[in-house]
Enzyme design. Structure first.
Site, PDB file in Angstrom:
ATOM      1  N   SER A 137      75.508   5.618 -51.006  1.00  0.00           N
ATOM      2  CA  SER A 137      75.784   7.447 -50.272  1.00  0.00           C
ATOM      3  C   SER A 137      74.518   7.656 -50.623  1.00  0.00           C
ATOM      4  CB  SER A 137      76.972   7.947 -50.828  1.00  0.00           C
ATOM      5  OG  SER A 137      76.510   9.462 -50.096  1.00  0.00           O
ATOM      6  N   TYR A 150      81.636  12.104 -57.791  1.00  0.00           N
ATOM      7  CA  TYR A 150      81.363  10.709 -56.978  1.00  0.00           C
ATOM      8  C   TYR A 150      79.436  10.690 -56.777  1.00  0.00           C
ATOM      9  CZ  TYR A 150      81.254   9.191 -52.103  1.00  0.00           C
ATOM     10  OH  TYR A 150      81.037   8.714 -50.807  1.00  0.00           O
TER      11      TYR A 150
HETATM   12  N1  LIG Z   1      82.757   9.652 -44.751  1.00  0.00           N
HETATM   13  C1  LIG Z   1      81.367   9.874 -44.998  1.00  0.00           C
HETATM   14  O1  LIG Z   1      80.427  10.567 -44.837  1.00  0.00           O
HETATM   15  C2  LIG Z   1      80.108   8.806 -45.840  1.00  0.00           C
HETATM   16  C3  LIG Z   1      78.874   9.183 -46.220  1.00  0.00           C
HETATM   17  C4  LIG Z   1      78.420   8.567 -47.035  1.00  0.00           C
HETATM   18  C5  LIG Z   1      78.954   6.780 -47.914  1.00  0.00           C
HETATM   19  N2  LIG Z   1      80.597   6.960 -47.654  1.00  0.00           N
HETATM   20  C6  LIG Z   1      81.305   5.838 -48.290  1.00  0.00           C
HETATM   21  O2  LIG Z   1      81.684   4.847 -46.876  1.00  0.00           O
HETATM   22  C7  LIG Z   1      82.847   4.122 -47.100  1.00  0.00           C
HETATM   23  C8  LIG Z   1      83.806   3.672 -46.308  1.00  0.00           C
HETATM   24  O3  LIG Z   1      84.283   5.328 -46.687  1.00  0.00           O
HETATM   25  P1  LIG Z   1      84.973   5.745 -45.264  1.00  0.00           P
HETATM   26  O4  LIG Z   1      83.794   6.888 -45.495  1.00  0.00           O
HETATM   27  O5  LIG Z   1      85.138   5.076 -44.140  1.00  0.00           O
HETATM   28  O6  LIG Z   1      86.109   6.784 -45.453  1.00  0.00           O
HETATM   29  P2  LIG Z   1      87.532   6.816 -45.684  1.00  0.00           P
HETATM   30  O7  LIG Z   1      88.462   6.968 -44.369  1.00  0.00           O
HETATM   31  O8  LIG Z   1      88.626   8.014 -46.561  1.00  0.00           O
HETATM   32  O9  LIG Z   1      87.753   5.037 -46.288  1.00  0.00           O
HETATM   33  C9  LIG Z   1      87.700   4.462 -47.522  1.00  0.00           C
HETATM   34  C10 LIG Z   1      88.441   3.576 -47.697  1.00  0.00           C
HETATM   35  O10 LIG Z   1      88.401   3.144 -49.183  1.00  0.00           O
HETATM   36  C11 LIG Z   1      89.563   2.841 -49.689  1.00  0.00           C
HETATM   37  N3  LIG Z   1      90.114   2.867 -50.899  1.00  0.00           N
HETATM   38  C12 LIG Z   1      90.148   3.837 -51.371  1.00  0.00           C
HETATM   39  N4  LIG Z   1      90.306   4.292 -53.042  1.00  0.00           N
HETATM   40  C13 LIG Z   1      90.725   2.373 -53.107  1.00  0.00           C
HETATM   41  C14 LIG Z   1      91.083   1.770 -53.970  1.00  0.00           C
HETATM   42  N5  LIG Z   1      91.196   2.725 -55.459  1.00  0.00           N
HETATM   43  N6  LIG Z   1      91.160   0.141 -53.859  1.00  0.00           N
HETATM   44  C15 LIG Z   1      90.439  -0.593 -52.641  1.00  0.00           C
HETATM   45  N7  LIG Z   1      90.498   0.503 -51.337  1.00  0.00           N
HETATM   46  C16 LIG Z   1      89.861   1.659 -51.418  1.00  0.00           C
HETATM   47  C17 LIG Z   1      90.415   3.294 -48.457  1.00  0.00           C
HETATM   48  O11 LIG Z   1      91.712   2.529 -48.279  1.00  0.00           O
HETATM   49  P3  LIG Z   1      93.155   3.351 -48.096  1.00  0.00           P
HETATM   50  O12 LIG Z   1      93.593   3.606 -46.303  1.00  0.00           O
HETATM   51  O13 LIG Z   1      94.434   2.903 -49.045  1.00  0.00           O
HETATM   52  O14 LIG Z   1      93.059   5.233 -48.979  1.00  0.00           O
HETATM   53  C18 LIG Z   1      89.812   3.180 -46.873  1.00  0.00           C
HETATM   54  O15 LIG Z   1      89.828   1.886 -46.907  1.00  0.00           O
HETATM   55  C19 LIG Z   1      82.714   4.782 -48.613  1.00  0.00           C
HETATM   56  O16 LIG Z   1      81.869   3.611 -49.182  1.00  0.00           O
HETATM   57  C20 LIG Z   1      82.299   6.437 -48.592  1.00  0.00           C
HETATM   58  O17 LIG Z   1      81.897   6.346 -50.009  1.00  0.00           O
HETATM   59  C21 LIG Z   1      81.539   7.632 -46.193  1.00  0.00           C
END
Ligand SMILES: NC(=O)c1ccc[n+]([C@@H]2O[C@H](COP(=O)([O-])OP(=O)(O)OC[C@H]3O[C@@H](n4cnc5c(N)ncnc54)[C@H](OP(=O)(O)O)[C@@H]3O)[C@@H](O)[C@H]2O)c1
Length: 244
Positions: A137, A150
């Site tokens: 990120s 984070y």
């Molecule tokens: N959205 C943004 O603006 C943004 C920006 C920068 C980076 N990111 C990164 O993008 C990636 C995807 O996130 P997202 O935005 O799609 O958010 P999200 O919808 O909250 O998805 C997060 C994912 O991580 C899983 N997760 C959380 N804790 C876990 C654990 N202990 N073991 C295994 N899986 C776990 C969640 O599973 P559950 O469904 O079971 O909760 C879900 O599949 C992440 O690495 C996040 O840090 C996102």
């Protein structure tokens, strides 16, 4: 050959899985919620006519990570790509007063990612080919008062992926670091910002295309490279006074 998607219930992960499946790759969807992963796997297989497996993956259960990779190879063939898409922003304010909560944020985003990347790296180096894609990120580029726990875990992940890329390059394995800006998922729910928020489908496509091209570091959306260039250039004596 198989593509392992870790954190498959993320809309970004799901979009990336669709990109691989639509081009004929066998995909394994791994998620904390095994039931949800199995439903998504059935949908993906039905839509694209490819083999899609699913199973449980918890970043915190590091003792099971090597066996998950072995299972994917048994069921779908040699690992070709591992996409590390899970992450958890946690509750920053709560973590300030609760070491266990702070540690959980660090362990999910960093320790768990290191563990599964090393398991994937062992399989890929045995074949002398393939890619690891780690979703980091822009929050990992500079510590801000609102999310530095984070952010520091993501910053450590970025550094880890850089070292892993350096180690695996001569062994024929590619490592890509994806530095994402705001994406429209659970993580940004309720976020008020003047900066455009990316569509997960576009992010999934960008991840796929960049991985195929052998990109080392991807900023997505691309304008975040410029934003972070400016943010990194602010002197610490000024930065410490900002409310970010
Ligand atoms: N959205 C943004 O603006 C943004 C920006 C920068 C980076 N990111 C990164 O993008 C990636 C995807 O996130 P997202 O935005 O799609 O958010 P999200 O919808 O909250 O998805 C997060 C994912 O991580 C899983 N997760 C959380 N804790 C876990 C654990 N202990 N073991 C295994 N899986 C776990 C969640 O599973 P559950 O469904 O079971 O909760 C879900 O599949 C992440 O690495 C996040 O840090 C996102």
């Amino acid at each position: 050959m198989s593509v392992l998607i870790l954190g498959a219930t993320s809309p970004i992960a799901n979009a990336a899985a669709r990109e691989y499946a639509s081009r004929g790759h066998a995909v394994f969807l791994a998620a904390r919620d095994e039931e949800a992963a199995s439903v998504l796997a059935a949908e993906l297989s039905e839509a694209h006519g490819v083999e899609v497996g699913s199973g449980r993956f918890d970043a915190l259960e590091t003792q099971d990570h090597a066996e998950l990779v072995a299972r994917v190879e048994r069921e779908l063939g040699a690992l070709e790509v591992a996409l590390v898409a899970f992450g958890d922003m946690g509750d920053h304010d709560a973590a300030l007063n609760d070491p266990a909560a702070a540690r959980r944020i660090i362990d999910v985003n960093y320790t768990g990612a290191v563990s599964i990347c090393e398991a994937a790296a062992a399989a890929l180096t045995a074949h002398g080919a393939g890619s690891i894609v780690g979703i980091s990120s822009v929050a990992g580029e500079r510590g801000r008062q609102s999310n530095y726990i984070y952010g520091s875990a993501k910053g450590a992940l970025t550094l880890y992926l850089q070292g892993l890329r350096n180690r695996l390059h001569p062994l024929g394995v590619h490592v890509m670091t994806a530095k994402l800006g705001f994406v429209d998922t659970r993580m940004t729910e309720g976020l008020k910002t003047a900066i455009p928020i990316a569509d997960p489908a576009d992010v999934g496509r960008a991840l796929y295309n960049a991985e195929r091209r052998g990109t080392n570091v991807l900023y997505y959306p691309k304008f975040w490279a410029g934003i972070m260039g400016v943010i990194r250039a602010i002197p610490e004596s000024v930065f410490k006074r900002l409310k970010l």
